[in-house]
Motif scaffolding. Structure first.
Motif, PDB file in Angstrom:
ATOM      1  N   LYS A   7       0.843  -1.190   0.000  1.00  0.00           N
ATOM      2  CA  LYS A   7       0.000   0.000   0.000  1.00  0.00           C
ATOM      3  C   LYS A   7       0.885   1.250   0.000  1.00  0.00           C
ATOM      4  N   PRO A   8       0.667   2.154  -0.929  1.00  0.00           N
ATOM      5  CA  PRO A   8       1.476   3.372  -0.979  1.00  0.00           C
ATOM      6  C   PRO A   8       1.326   4.195   0.300  1.00  0.00           C
ATOM      7  N   ASN A   9       2.394   4.860   0.694  1.00  0.00           N
ATOM      8  CA  ASN A   9       2.390   5.683   1.894  1.00  0.00           C
ATOM      9  C   ASN A   9       2.131   7.138   1.499  1.00  0.00           C
ATOM     10  N   TYR A  10       0.968   7.643   1.884  1.00  0.00           N
ATOM     11  CA  TYR A  10       0.624   9.027   1.580  1.00  0.00           C
ATOM     12  C   TYR A  10       0.654   9.912   2.826  1.00  0.00           C
ATOM     13  N   ASP A  11       1.366   9.467   3.860  1.00  0.00           N
ATOM     14  CA  ASP A  11       1.526  10.290   5.056  1.00  0.00           C
ATOM     15  C   ASP A  11       2.343  11.530   4.712  1.00  0.00           C
ATOM     16  N   LYS A  12       2.140  12.584   5.488  1.00  0.00           N
ATOM     17  CA  LYS A  12       2.916  13.805   5.286  1.00  0.00           C
ATOM     18  C   LYS A  12       4.378  13.515   5.604  1.00  0.00           C
ATOM     19  N   LYS A  13       5.277  13.989   4.757  1.00  0.00           N
ATOM     20  CA  LYS A  13       6.707  13.781   4.932  1.00  0.00           C
ATOM     21  C   LYS A  13       7.462  14.970   4.354  1.00  0.00           C
ATOM     22  N   THR A  14       8.726  15.074   4.652  1.00  0.00           N
ATOM     23  CA  THR A  14       9.558  16.116   4.066  1.00  0.00           C
ATOM     24  C   THR A  14      10.553  15.471   3.115  1.00  0.00           C
ATOM     25  N   LEU A  15      10.351  15.700   1.835  1.00  0.00           N
ATOM     26  CA  LEU A  15      11.288  15.252   0.805  1.00  0.00           C
ATOM     27  C   LEU A  15      12.277  16.374   0.530  1.00  0.00           C
ATOM     28  N   HIS A  16      13.435  16.025   0.028  1.00  0.00           N
ATOM     29  CA  HIS A  16      14.402  17.030  -0.406  1.00  0.00           C
ATOM     30  C   HIS A  16      14.520  16.956  -1.924  1.00  0.00           C
ATOM     31  N   VAL A  17      14.533  18.110  -2.546  1.00  0.00           N
ATOM     32  CA  VAL A  17      14.780  18.207  -3.972  1.00  0.00           C
ATOM     33  C   VAL A  17      16.111  18.919  -4.128  1.00  0.00           C
ATOM     34  N   ALA A  18      17.070  18.225  -4.724  1.00  0.00           N
ATOM     35  CA  ALA A  18      18.402  18.794  -4.936  1.00  0.00           C
ATOM     36  C   ALA A  18      18.638  18.926  -6.432  1.00  0.00           C
ATOM     37  N   LEU A  19      19.207  20.057  -6.817  1.00  0.00           N
ATOM     38  CA  LEU A  19      19.550  20.297  -8.211  1.00  0.00           C
ATOM     39  C   LEU A  19      20.974  20.822  -8.286  1.00  0.00           C
ATOM     40  N   ALA A  20      21.724  20.329  -9.242  1.00  0.00           N
ATOM     41  CA  ALA A  20      23.103  20.756  -9.450  1.00  0.00           C
ATOM     42  C   ALA A  20      23.118  21.880 -10.479  1.00  0.00           C
ATOM     43  N   PHE A  21      23.906  22.896 -10.190  1.00  0.00           N
ATOM     44  CA  PHE A  21      23.967  24.038 -11.105  1.00  0.00           C
ATOM     45  C   PHE A  21      25.251  24.090 -11.911  1.00  0.00           C
TER      46      PHE A  21
END
Length: 134
Positions: A7-21
């Motif tokens: 079952k997919p987990n749709y609980d609130k969480k903090t993801l990180h989005v990283a981008l290289a410049f």
């Protein structure tokens, strides 16, 4: 017989989005990950993807995103909104994507200015009540 609840987990969480410049080709410019799960041993492939992304060095933009989406779902959202190309992802843990330098800058700006746009999970409306047992 062994059963696994997928079952997919749709609980609130903090993801990180990283981008290289700097110093990157478009192929490895972006990654979405769940920090607490990268080294959790749930999947050791996530460790390798994380380390490979950051060991290349350069200048990074990093934005934490509070969301109900998984890492893969957020990468899919970025694909739909900015035209990036998502790659293979490891469950709700980590999801790399291809982005141009311009796309990377636009993504960082939008994540910072409009975090509410990434809070809800479109997939939750479709799959939220279903359990997948194998």
């Amino acid at each position: 017989m062994t059963t696994m609840d997928l079952k997919p987990n749709y609980d609130k969480k903090t993801l990180h989005v990283a981008l290289a410049f700097q110093g990157r080709k478009n192929i490895d410019r972006g990654i979405v990950y769940l920090p607490k799960a990268v080294y959790s041993k749930m999947n050791i492939f996530s460790e390798r993807m994380y380390e490979d992304f950051f060991k290349r060095g350069g200048e990074f933009g990093l934005v934490p995103v509070v969301t109900h989406q998984s890492a893969g779902e957020l990468a899919k959202t970025l694909e739909e909104k900015f035209g990036v190309e998502k790659g293979i992802w490891v469950g709700g843990i980590i999801a790399p994507f291809k982005a141009t330098l311009e796309q990377a800058r636009d993504i960082i700006k939008d994540l910072r200015e409009n975090p509410q746009d990434y809070y809800n999970s479109p997939e939750k409306a479709i799959f939220g009540g279903e359990a997948f047992i194998v």
